[in-house]
Structures are given as structure tokens and as C-alpha cells.
Design an enzyme around this catalytic site. Structure first.
Site: not given
Length: 374
Positions: A97, A119, A133, A212, A214, A246
Site C-alpha cells: 500500500d 497482499e 496507505e 515509525h 506517520r 527510525h
């Protein structure tokens, strides 16, 4: 012979594509080419090296402080002009995604090339979480010709959107990759890893943290850090918290400011082989990573999911994962229960993995071979 292009840009995509690329490359029915966009340059290269992936096209797309608008438009243009207009393909494979997935799918669709979505069918049913995503995968599902779903829930999601043609439940390639990776690691002396992580006390229960995404930037991540600190302080004698931080400054700066305790080890991001070795050594995992939610059950490791919603509901339903979000109280209370209550821990650690048994890549290859002959 069918000409196949695999396109990916981030480390998770590379991991999940690696066993599939190997499977198709070993079959004379397919001519395989690999393109990388390098959304994650350094972390991507580590996986490419570990799995010995031969890259035919490297777009190296990322620029400093690039916006989603710039990234998406640049990807569509470069994938089209640098790859699709210079060579002919029967299938373009995309995984998951990311922005690379959406851009590659759209570019292939414009060229009337069949898109194979690996997926497929994951849904949080919230277009703003995860962002972007959820939008990427919803739109990719509309563009794809083949949809390979990890679970029956994913297939049902697609069916509910009136996507019913060429939809297959095959498990997740991440399990194939994990098993492939573990076999490679077995050839490495254990002391190599132990020497690399000398600062970590492996006689304690290892709590592995990865965070990590967003949607956790800002206040949510600060609350997650407070929860980690409380766990570290209350379990100082028997728990070691290991956090590969990250590189994104929205995460890195806050983590190093807040997570200061003798039994919290902030380390640099791990290579894939190091990550799965560390997962195997862990007692408990706190993560907002989709891939780790899928991998950990195969290692018998309970997962606390640091997200408000997850598109991987099968793990929650199967009891292998617990959704805790960024709620400090929930993170601490569930983590301490797992650390202190052995029967509760065992009930989660022994749950079976709903994401597959390591045969996903062969299933996908055989389905496409069969579709060619009919």
C-alpha cells in the site's frame, strides 16, 4: 514466456517481494525484471543484498523534504518513461500500500498492462488511518487484474467492494520471507550477533519496540514514549527494552530526548536479518509495523499493536496481537500483564499464525501459470 516486472520502493515491500522474485525467477515460464523506486534507499539496499535480488531498474526517486504530491507525480512519470515505455511487460507486480504501489499500478493501467496486487484486500475502513496507505490500497484494488489476499477477511473486503474476479486467498509472502531469512541466519554463528549487540543484556526479558508510522507522529508518539519509560522503570530488574530508532526526525529526536533509562537501549535501525534475529530473541514486541504483526506469531511472540486501528484484524481475532494504540495506560497495563502473568502470556504466544504457512509464493505462481493456459 510471460514477461514480469516487480516494482517496489521500501524495505517491507522488498522483504515481501523477495521470495516471490526467487520463485518466479526459478521458473522458465517467466522472464523476470525488478525495478526499485528507492523510497527507503538505505534500508531497501540492505534487504536487496541479504536476499541477493538482481535490480534491473533503479529510479532512486527520493529528494529531501519531498511532498506526497511530488513523490506521486514523479513516480508515475519515471515508471512510465524509464521502464514501461522502454520494455514490454505482461504483468506488473506490486505489494501492499505504499505510494510506489499506487503510482506503479496507475502507470501500468495507463499502458494496459495487467497489475498483480500482492497482499490485496487489507482495509482499516478509515481513509485517513493509515494515511495515505488506506487510500493507496483501495485505489490499487480498482486498478488490479489479480488480487492475492493474505486471508479470507481480505477477500471479503474486496467482495464487499464488488471486486470478485481473480481474487485468491493465498496467505502472506512475509511468512515465506521470514522462513527464507531464518534459514540464511542459521548459517551465521550466533556469536556474530551477540558481539554486535554487546550493550544488550539478553539474560533479561527482551521487549522489542518499533515505531515509525506517520499517524503516530507528535502527541501519540510522546505518549508511547511515556508508556515505554514506565514499563522500563517498573521492570528495571528483569526487562531490557530494545528500540531500533527510525531515522525520521519526527521519531528520532523525540525518542532520544525522552527514552532515557539504564534498561532502554536505543540502537540504530536494524538490517532485516538482524531484525528477525532480534525478534526471535524477544519476549514481547511493541510495534506499529504491519509486517511484524504478521511475522511475530510464527516466532511465538505476542504483539502489542501501537495503532488506533489495524487492517490486520486477523491477528487480533486469532489472539496473536492486541490493539493498544498510543494509550499510555493500555500499553503499560497489557505489557505488564504479559510480563508478569505466564499463563496469559502462553495463551497468546501459542496462538496459531493466521497469515500463512510459507507456501504463498508457489501458490501465486501456479495460479498465474494456470490462468495463462486457459
Amino acid at each position: 514466456m510471460k514477461k514480469v516486472l516487480f516494482v517496489f520502493g521500501t524495505r517491507p515491500e522488498a522483504i515481501k517481494m523477495a521470495p516471490l522474485i526467487a520463485s518466479f525467477s526459478n521458473d522458465s515460464n517467466f522472464d523476470v525484471k525488478v525495478a526499485v523506486t528507492a523510497q527507503h534507499r538505505q534500508m531497501l539496499d540492505q534487504v536487496i543484498g541479504f536476499f541477493d535480488i538482481k535490480v534491473d531498474y533503479d529510479l532512486n526517486i527520493m529528494k529531501h523534504n519531498q511532498t506526497l504530491h511530488q513523490l506521486t507525480s514523479d513516480l508515475i512519470a519515471r515508471i512510465t518513461t524509464d521502464i514501461l515505455l522502454t520494455d514490454a511487460f505482461d504483468y506488473v507486480f506490486v505489494q501492499g500500500d505504499t505510494t510506489t504501489v499506487l503510482a506503479a499500478s496507475l502507470a501500468a493501467f495507463y499502458q494496459k498492462i495487467e497489475v498483480v496486487h500482492i497482499e490485496a484486500g487489507l482495509r482499516s475502513h478509515d481513509m485517513h488511518s493509515p494515511f495515505p496507505e488506506e487510500m493507496n490500497r483501495v485505489l490499487t484494488s480498482k486498478l488490479a487484474s489479480y488480487h492475492f489476499c493474505p486471508t479470507a477477511v481480505s477477500k471479503e473486503n474486496l467482495n464487499n467492494e464488488n471486486i470478485t474476479k481473480n481474487v485468491y486467498v493465498v496467505g502472506n509472502t512475509v511468512i515465506d520471507a521470514l522462513l527464507m531469512g531464518l534459514e540464511k541466519i542459521k548459517k551465521t554463528n550466533e556469536s556474530t550477533f551477540l558481539n554486535q549487540f554487546k550493550s544488550i543484556d539478553f539474560s533479561k526479558k527482551i521487549v522489542l519496540v518499533t515505531c515509525h508510522r506517520r499517524e503516530n507522529f507528535g502527541k501519540p508518539f510522546e505518549e508511547i514514549c511515556e508508556a515505554i519509560l514506565e514499563i522500563a522503570h517498573s521492570q528495571s530488574e528483569n526487562v531490557e527494552i530494545v528500540y531500533p530508532v527510525h531515522l525520521n526526525p519526527n521519531i528520532k529526536e523525540i525518542a532520544h530526548q525522552k527514552l532515557i533509562a539504564p534498561n532502554i537501549k536505543l540502537i540504530t535501525p536494524l538490517d532485516y536479518q538482524e531484525l528477525i534475529w532480534m525478534m526471535d530473541k524477544s519476549y514481547l514486541i511493541l510495534t506499529d509495523s504491519g509486517g511484524i504483526q504478521e511475522e511475530a506469531p510464527s516466532l511465538g511472540k505476542p504483539v502489542l499493536v501501537l495503532r488506533e486501528v489495524t487492517e490486520r484484524t486477523e491477528g487480533v481475532d486469532a489472539g496473536t496481537a492486541i490493539l493498544v494504540g498510543s494509550d499510555k495506560f493500555k500499553i503499560v497495563s497489557v505489557a505488564l500483564k504479559l510480563l508478569e502473568n505466564q499463563s496469559y502470556y502462553s495463551s497468546i504466544a501459542s496462538s496459531s499464525n493466521p497469515y500463512g504457512d510459507g507456501t504463498t509464493c508457489e501458490q501465486i505462481k501456479e495460479i498465474l501459470k494456470y490462468s495463462q493456459s486457459n
